[in-house]
Design a protein around this motif. Structure first.
Motif, short mmCIF file in Angstrom:
data_model
loop_
_atom_site.label_atom_id
_atom_site.label_comp_id
_atom_site.label_asym_id
_atom_site.label_seq_id
_atom_site.Cartn_x
_atom_site.Cartn_y
_atom_site.Cartn_z
N GLU A 1 2.12 8.87 -6.02
CA GLU A 1 1.75 9.03 -6.91
C GLU A 1 0.21 8.66 -6.22
O GLU A 1 -1.16 9.05 -6.63
CB GLU A 1 1.85 8.60 -7.82
N SER A 2 0.07 7.63 -5.65
CA SER A 2 -1.48 7.14 -5.06
C SER A 2 -1.17 7.75 -3.63
O SER A 2 -2.52 7.33 -2.59
CB SER A 2 -0.68 5.30 -4.35
N VAL B 1 -2.40 11.24 -2.24
CA VAL B 1 -3.29 11.60 -3.01
C VAL B 1 -4.21 13.11 -2.02
O VAL B 1 -4.56 12.69 -0.81
CB VAL B 1 -4.40 12.39 -4.14
N ASP C 1 -7.88 15.66 -2.10
CA ASP C 1 -9.14 16.01 -2.87
C ASP C 1 -8.95 18.31 -2.47
O ASP C 1 -8.95 18.08 -1.21
CB ASP C 1 -9.72 15.67 -1.94
N GLN D 1 -0.84 15.18 -10.57
CA GLN D 1 -1.85 15.20 -10.92
C GLN D 1 -1.99 12.86 -10.93
O GLN D 1 -1.23 13.57 -11.25
CB GLN D 1 -3.56 15.59 -11.43
N ALA D 2 -2.34 12.66 -10.09
CA ALA D 2 -1.99 11.20 -10.94
C ALA D 2 -2.11 10.78 -11.69
O ALA D 2 -3.41 11.31 -12.72
CB ALA D 2 -3.01 10.61 -9.92
N ASP E 1 -7.27 18.07 -12.07
CA ASP E 1 -8.19 17.12 -11.56
C ASP E 1 -8.35 17.54 -9.91
O ASP E 1 -7.14 16.89 -9.49
CB ASP E 1 -7.77 15.53 -11.58
N GLU F 1 -9.18 16.60 -7.79
CA GLU F 1 -9.83 15.21 -6.40
C GLU F 1 -8.26 13.86 -6.34
O GLU F 1 -8.17 13.58 -5.62
CB GLU F 1 -10.45 14.67 -7.45
N ASN F 2 -7.24 14.39 -7.31
CA ASN F 2 -6.37 13.68 -7.16
C ASN F 2 -4.55 14.39 -7.72
O ASN F 2 -3.99 14.42 -8.05
CB ASN F 2 -6.46 12.71 -8.31
N TYR G 1 -1.11 15.33 -5.99
CA TYR G 1 -0.70 14.19 -5.21
C TYR G 1 1.86 15.03 -4.85
O TYR G 1 2.22 15.03 -4.18
CB TYR G 1 -0.27 13.20 -5.70
#
Length: 947
Positions: free
Chosen positions: A220-221, A223, A225, A250-251, A285, A287-288, A290
């Motif tokens: 999850e960390s 990701v 973009d 997404q995160a 989202d 940008e995030n 994963y």
């Protein structure tokens, strides 16, 4: 979501000049052409080789240039632009070995406007194609794709409900043959795939499959973009006609809540599935991101296999978009230089849906040379040479040549003679005619018959199909809907979507049955109003089985959807005479009365329609009799459908601007993020504080919510609020959330539910079952929090009390019952016989509805008194003198005088509003403030005076 087939995108090498082209087919993958064939194609003047436009040689001389027109598609069913729209397009080709700079040139469809639209920064590479959309968007530049991101990472895992501990489920996901994992490396490329199938899971009560593919490691960390991306491309094999749900994860969000797209398989490994990424949303989202969760779509119960060969996100850029559109009618297009010279031109004809006006080969004889090429109808092939042979002619429509009597009800035989020289072929059972259908020169009609004919002139595209349904019986007393479609696709025991089929489970509602497939078929639909004997409208449309458990009924609900690929995008007709302002529809439903199929004919339509005037959105409706291919199928209610297109019909809103959410707050259109954020905030904030209440009241339409909830409570719907609930807003206009009532089959005295407790306790439940149905605490939270606020609670009590004497008053609801039943009374016995209904049982159910309506106001008042610990009631009669109205806590009174049994000790806020042009004078007891608080028991009556 668009599908791009690689064969349709194959770019064949083209050599030559504006006058002489060589189409080298060495690299073409289309099966329509023999390999290693070369033919030279002469294009006179760079325009149409068959019918060149008469050019004004003085004002607009033909000057030629490096590019020519090669295709015109005014309809465009499949090839979406970068914003997901499907405007018509044209295709240009650079015939030279040098880049062709079109900057500053003009495109027009009329020589009287030679500078109609100016191209911006547009350079066509050597021997390459360029698409220009005719969309009115006015994007003059070509912007190349960029920012490609590979989404097929290394972190992969699977999980199904069969791994649940107590009880386990039965869903499965299997690795592809010969593969040890979901993700694998093949030919040096990272790929993934599986075979998945939902189980019945009756004991478990839910299904889940997660085939998760990380964008990187799957953490999850970890990701990627995608904020610069606007589309995703998945080159994959997916089992033909099976559906896969793809969710971008997404995160900070569970994988099953990710942004969803549903893909329908083509069964072709060369297919590239494409879907757009929404901008400016918190879901997704971008940008995030994963990873991606793959699973069968929720209604897909059959086994589905997928194998992904590549999976990327990118910024697609965009093609140029002209500032004008063209109609699907004969016309011309010109590419002009800044001096008024014609660089290229094309004349085009009207185009059947699914075809384009293309330059290519007329037959399979590729050695015939230039005489065998030219303009004609072909399969659309954007950015490529035509992948099918062209036909320069189209057979005429029979309706323009022959007097076919209109569809309708008949008692006398007749004969229609057809021209013998047009190769007319007909089918008499509902199937569309084809080149293999019998040649017909005479149609004899002496009994019920469905006639579908078209001309198939040699070397021409077939003509438009003529559709007629002749029913030899007395016309019903209701409007008649004729549905004409392929009987095998509809009713074949093995493959028909109306049928159970060979894969149905034994338990209700028979998941796996054909009628659970999310499949749309072409249909021809006609409506014959009572008192007439010809169609009020006759349209091609799409046909789907509709509903949930009611699909298992012998008579099924179906949706009729209007799409460009069938004909018209919208039905333009006043479908509901009671509401003549509703004139345009994307879709309507023919409903079988849902869960009450064997009980009654009116429950849901009655329950929702008594909200009329309260501002709560609901599906308008009226009864009809439906015939499938001339066969009587009985009473169906014509109903609106509660999709984003409803708001286009009622409010003129763009469907793309609508956020439409279900009971569980998931979005069927738009985004649910902001609503869910409000609900998450409510978990830890209480509304007895005015500032908190004001925050929520700024996001929802409080009065609309009260009216909605109170209608559900009055009809005693016990399949709610964790189900059969929708809310909506216009995200672009930032309107407050409002509510939509639909599917109240469990109301009005229906005995399906085991819940019989106080309806106010039911709707504010804080516990609920494990699956949250029918009234889990998540679904009751909003009402519970609002009732913490004193002013809301007062309004809720007094508005419900007022509605018991207004919309919910017994005589008014009984009048609605009588209206609905009188419309169908003459047709009931035949429908009951057709479907084996018990007339005595249905009579008892109708009496149960009437008894419920009679007793319900008193029951609601007593349960409200008990729940809120209220005193006894006392009547107040409200009247007006002159032009104006009275509102009770902002609820307008719609009849005067009205006597309302308010509760003693519960203050009532009343206000007076003059009609336009009228003046407020005061209350009859001398009070002049238009807004006042009344204590029930102090005054027996109150009159607002206007002049």
């Amino acid at each position: 979501m668009g599908i791009v087939n690689k064969k349709g995108m194959a770019c064949c090498a083209l050599l030559g000049s504006a006058v002489l082209l060589t189409f080298s087919l060495l690299s073409c993958s289309s099966d329509n052409f023999a390999e290693e064939s070369i033919s030279e194609i002469v294009v006179p003047g760079g325009g149409s080789s068959s019918d060149p436009s008469p050019l004004d040689s003085l004002k607009h001389p033909f000057v030629g240039g490096p590019v020519i027109f090669t295709e015109v598609d005014p309809i465009n069913l499949d090839y979406e632009d970068h914003e997901g729209d499907d405007a018509g397009w044209i295709e240009l080709y650079n015939t030279t070995s040098e880049p062709a700079n079109l900057t500053g040139m003009y495109l027009t469809n009329s020589l009287s406007e030679p500078q109609k639209w100016k191209l911006g920064n547009v350079v066509v590479p050597p021997q390459s194609f360029l698409l220009i959309y005719l969309s009115e968007k006015n994007y003059p530049d070509y912007v190349a794709p960029s920012d490609t991101v590979n989404l097929a990472g290394n972190g992969c895992w699977t999980w199904t409900d069969s791994q649940n501990e107590d009880p386990p489920g039965e869903s499965t996901t299997k690795n592809l043959p010969g593969k040890k994992n979901l993700c694998f490396t093949e030919n040096g490329i990272r790929r993934f795939g599986a075979t998945m199938q939902f189980g019945e899971n009756k004991e478990l009560g839910w299904t889940s499959i997660s085939d998760f593919v990380g964008a990187k490691s799957g953490s999850e960390s970890d990701v990627v973009d995608l904020s610069n991306s606007n589309e995703v491309l998945l080159n994959a094999y997916i089992t033909k006609d099976r559906k896969i749900s793809l969710r971008l994860v997404q995160a900070g969000l569970d994988d099953w809540k990710g942004y969803e797209t549903v893909l329908t398989g083509t069964g072709d490994s060369s297919t590239v599935y494409r879907f757009l990424l929404p901008k400016g949303k918190s879901l997704p989202d971008l940008e995030n991101i994963y990873g991606t969760r793959f699973s069968p779509e929720s209604n897909e119960r059959k086994e589905v296999t997928f194998k992904a060969f590549s999976y990327i996100a990118r910024n697609r850029g965009h093609e140029p978009h002209a500032s004008f559109k063209i109609k699907n009618a004969p016309g011309s297009l010109y590419l002009m230089n800044d001096e008024g010279g014609v660089v290229a031109f094309v004349d085009y004809k009207d185009v059947p849906a699914g075809k384009s006006w293309s330059y290519g080969f007329f037959s399979d004889n590729l050695a015939a040379g230039a005489d065998n090429v030219g303009w004609g109808y072909a399969d659309p092939s954007p950015n490529a040479l035509a992948t099918s042979f062209v036909n320069g002619m189209r057979s005429p429509s029979l309706d323009s040549l022959v007097e076919f009597p209109p569809s309708g009800f008949y008692s006398s035989a007749f004969v229609v003679s057809l021209p013998p020289d047009l190769s007319i072929r007909c089918e008499m059972g509902g199937a569309e005619p084809s080149p293999q259908s019998p040649l017909v020169t005479k149609v004899e009609v002496s009994s019920t018959k469905v006639v579908r004919c078209a001309s198939f002139a040699p070397g021409a595209v077939s003509g438009e199909v003529t559709n007629r349904t002749y029913v030899f019986e007395k016309a019903p007393t209701l409007p008649a809907v004729f549905l004409t479609g392929n009987p095998n696709s509809l009713f074949d025991p093995d493959t028909g979507i109306y049928m159970e089929g060979p894969n149905a489970s034994s338990a209700d509602p028979h998941y796996g049955a054909n009628y659970w497939e999310d499949k749309e078929l072409p249909i021809f639909v006609e409506l014959i109003e009572t008192g007439t004997n010809q169609p009020a409208f006759a349209e091609n449309a799409g046909f789907k089985i509709f509903g949930n458990y009611s699909r298992a009924n012998d008579k099924k609900s179906v949706s009729i959807t209007f799409r460009e690929k069938y004909g018209n995008k919208r039905l333009k007709y006043q479908l509901f005479p009671e509401f003549p302002e509703l004139k345009k529809f994307k879709v309507f439903v023919l409903r079988n009365n849902g869960s009450n199929f064997t009980n009654d004919y009116i429950r849901d339509m009655l329950a929702s329609s008594i909200s009329e005037g309260l501002g709560v959105d609901y599906q308008r409706g009226r009864a009809s009799v439906v015939y499938y291919n001339g066969e009587y199928f009985g009473i169906h209610n014509i109903r609106e459908r509660s999709t984003e297109y409803y708001f286009e019909t009622h409010y003129g809103m763009d469907p793309d601007d609508i956020d439409l959410l279900k009971a569980d707050n998931s979005a069927t259109n738009g985004s649910s993020v902001e609503y869910q954020q409000m609900m998450d905030w409510l978990e830890s904030h209480h509304l007895d504080k005015e500032e908190n209440y004001a925050k929520v009241a700024s996001q929802i339409d409080v009065n609309n919510f009260m009216n909605y909830v109170q209608l559900e409570m009055f009809v005693n719907n016990r399949d709610w609020p964790s189900n059969n609930l929708k809310k909506w807003r216009n995200s672009k206009q930032n309107t407050p959330w409002k509510w939509f009532i639909y599917d109240t089959d469990f109301g009005l005295g229906n005995t399906y539910s085991e819940y019989t407790n106080n309806i106010f306790e039911f709707a504010t439940n804080t516990e609920g079952s494990a699956d949250g149905w029918p009234n889990g605490p998540n679904s009751t939270l909003l009402l519970r929090r609002l009732l913490e606020n004193y002013n809301f609670r007062l309004a809720f009590i007094n508005r419900m009390t007022t509605l018991l004497s207004m919309n919910f008053e017994t005589s008014r609801v009984n009048a609605r019952i009588n209206t609905l039943m009188s419309a169908i009374s003459a047709e009931i016995s035949r429908d009951q016989k057709r479907w084996g209904h018990s007339s005595s049982h249905m009579d008892r159910e109708l009496n149960a509805i009437r008894t419920f309506v009679k007793n319900r106001p008193g029951v609601v008042a007593r349960e409200m008194q008990e729940f809120f610990n209220l005193s006894e009631t006392t009547p107040i009669t409200l009247s007006v003198n002159g032009g104006g109205s009275i509102l009770v806590h902002d609820l307008p009174i719609d009849k005067y005088p009205i006597t309302v049994n308010f509760f003693k000790g519960t203050p009532v806020v009343v206000s007076a509003e003059p009609n336009p042009g009228k003046i407020w004078m005061g209350w009859d007891d001398g009070v002049v403030d238009p807004v006042r608080v009344v204590d029930p028991g102090e005054i027996p009556s109150l009159t607002a005076v206007f002049k």
